[in-house]
Design an enzyme around this catalytic site. Structure first.
Site, PDB file in Angstrom:
ATOM      1  N   HIS A  49       0.830  -1.198   0.000  1.00  0.00           N
ATOM      2  CA  HIS A  49       0.000   0.000   0.000  1.00  0.00           C
ATOM      3  C   HIS A  49       0.873   1.261   0.000  1.00  0.00           C
ATOM      4  CE1 HIS A  49      -3.992  -1.586   0.243  1.00  0.00           C
ATOM      5  NE2 HIS A  49      -3.786  -2.264   1.361  1.00  0.00           N
ATOM      6  N   CYS A  86       0.097   2.841  -4.512  1.00  0.00           N
ATOM      7  CA  CYS A  86      -0.697   4.035  -4.801  1.00  0.00           C
ATOM      8  C   CYS A  86       0.102   5.305  -4.482  1.00  0.00           C
ATOM      9  CB  CYS A  86      -1.980   4.040  -3.967  1.00  0.00           C
ATOM     10  SG  CYS A  86      -3.111   2.674  -4.305  1.00  0.00           S
TER      11      CYS A  86
END
Length: 309
Positions: free
Chosen positions: A186, A242
């Site tokens: 992430h 991301c």
């Protein structure tokens, strides 16, 4: 920035990355599993398909990645950023021809096992697939690799372990070495806490223990990783997460958006972050000349928007 640092990121800061449910669609040799990160899978597909093609440029790699992602209905736009202006028409390499030293790597894959929501499924596979490429194609040795994964078989990718791995590789790497850092997990954004971000947000990596230890800001990565390598070390980073466009805060960028064919200064880059490096370089240069140190410092630091007190 002393070392030559390049980063391929899976998307722009304002974009989220993507998982692939079936990596076999990317035609990788013996993939470690079905799931994986779209950036890692696209990059490896390009590199395997063009193996031995000596004139494959940095621009070619990024644009072919973008074509692969677009064909799978992924909207992400890969970026290449660097510590210094890079001619993107030059041949792509992870290990430069000038490498005379050791090939070293830090590979991090976080599936956030047991986290609900937030668990991923392909980050361990990304690490296995990237490791296979580095060993079989680029000649890396496992003894010079640090692997962090939350799989029960490797050291866990906690905040402290990630920062320690990055610190250790900057200490071990010597001029002539080629370093490869891969992160699959992430990525996030936090409100900027020191005023150096034009958009008001720091980009982050999200370690396994982010809830208790916090996220790793781009400022942290710049200080502990980017700025710590010695001159003469070549560093390639793949950030498959991301909001990864400027997660290393590098000053030059090429976007594979079809509108650019060259690397340009990163919009909003805070050049005052380079003041420490400039001061060290100026002091070293001054020691070899008869010019007053303060004059040289003023010239170099002035380019960073700073002054000598």
């Amino acid at each position: 920035i002393p070392a030559e640092v390049r980063m391929i990121s899976g998307c722009k800061d304002e974009q989220t990355s993507a998982d692939v449910s079936n990596v076999a669609s990317f035609q990788l040799p013996d993939p470690a599993g079905r799931a994986g990160g779209a950036c890692t899978a696209a990059l490896l597909k390009v590199l395997y398909a063009t193996e031995g093609q000596e004139d494959l440029s940095f621009q070619d790699v990024l644009m072919q990645m973008r074509e692969i992602l677009a064909s799978g209905s992924y909207s992400q736009i890969p970026q290449l950023s660097a510590s210094r202006p890079l001619n993107v028409q030059l041949p792509f390499h992870i290990v430069p021809p000038s490498c005379t030293g050791t090939k070293r790597a830090v590979l991090i894959g976080i599936n956030y096992v047991g986290h609900n929501p937030g668990e991923l499924s392909g980050c361990h596979n990304d690490v296995h697939n990237m490791k296979e490429y580095l060993v079989n194609v680029c000649g890396f040795h496992e003894s010079n690799m640090t692997v962090l994964m939350d799989d029960g078989n490797h050291p866990p990718p906690t905040r402290n372990n990630i920062l320690a791995a990055y610190q250790q590789i900057t200490i071990e790497a010597q001029p002539g070495d080629a370093v490869f850092c891969h992160y699959s997990g992430h990525g996030g954004k936090l409100v900027d806490d020191d005023g150096d971000e034009e958009d008001g947000y720091d980009e982050t990596l999200v370690p396994l223990d982010y809830e208790s230890a916090g996220q790793i800001r781009d400022d942290d990565l710049f200080q502990c990783l980017v700025g710590k390598f010695e001159r003469g070390v070549t560093v390639t980073c793949i950030m498959d997460c991301c909001h990864s466009g400027t997660v290393l805060d590098l000053p030059y960028v090429f976007k594979a958006d079809g509108e650019s064919d060259e690397m340009r200064p990163a919009q909003g880059f805070d050049y005052s972050a380079l003041a420490g490096f400039a001061a060290a370089a100026a002091a070293a240069y001054a020691a070899t000349t008869d010019d007053p140190t303060d004059d040289i410092l003023a010239q170099i630091l002035g380019q960073c928007g700073c002054t000598v007190l």
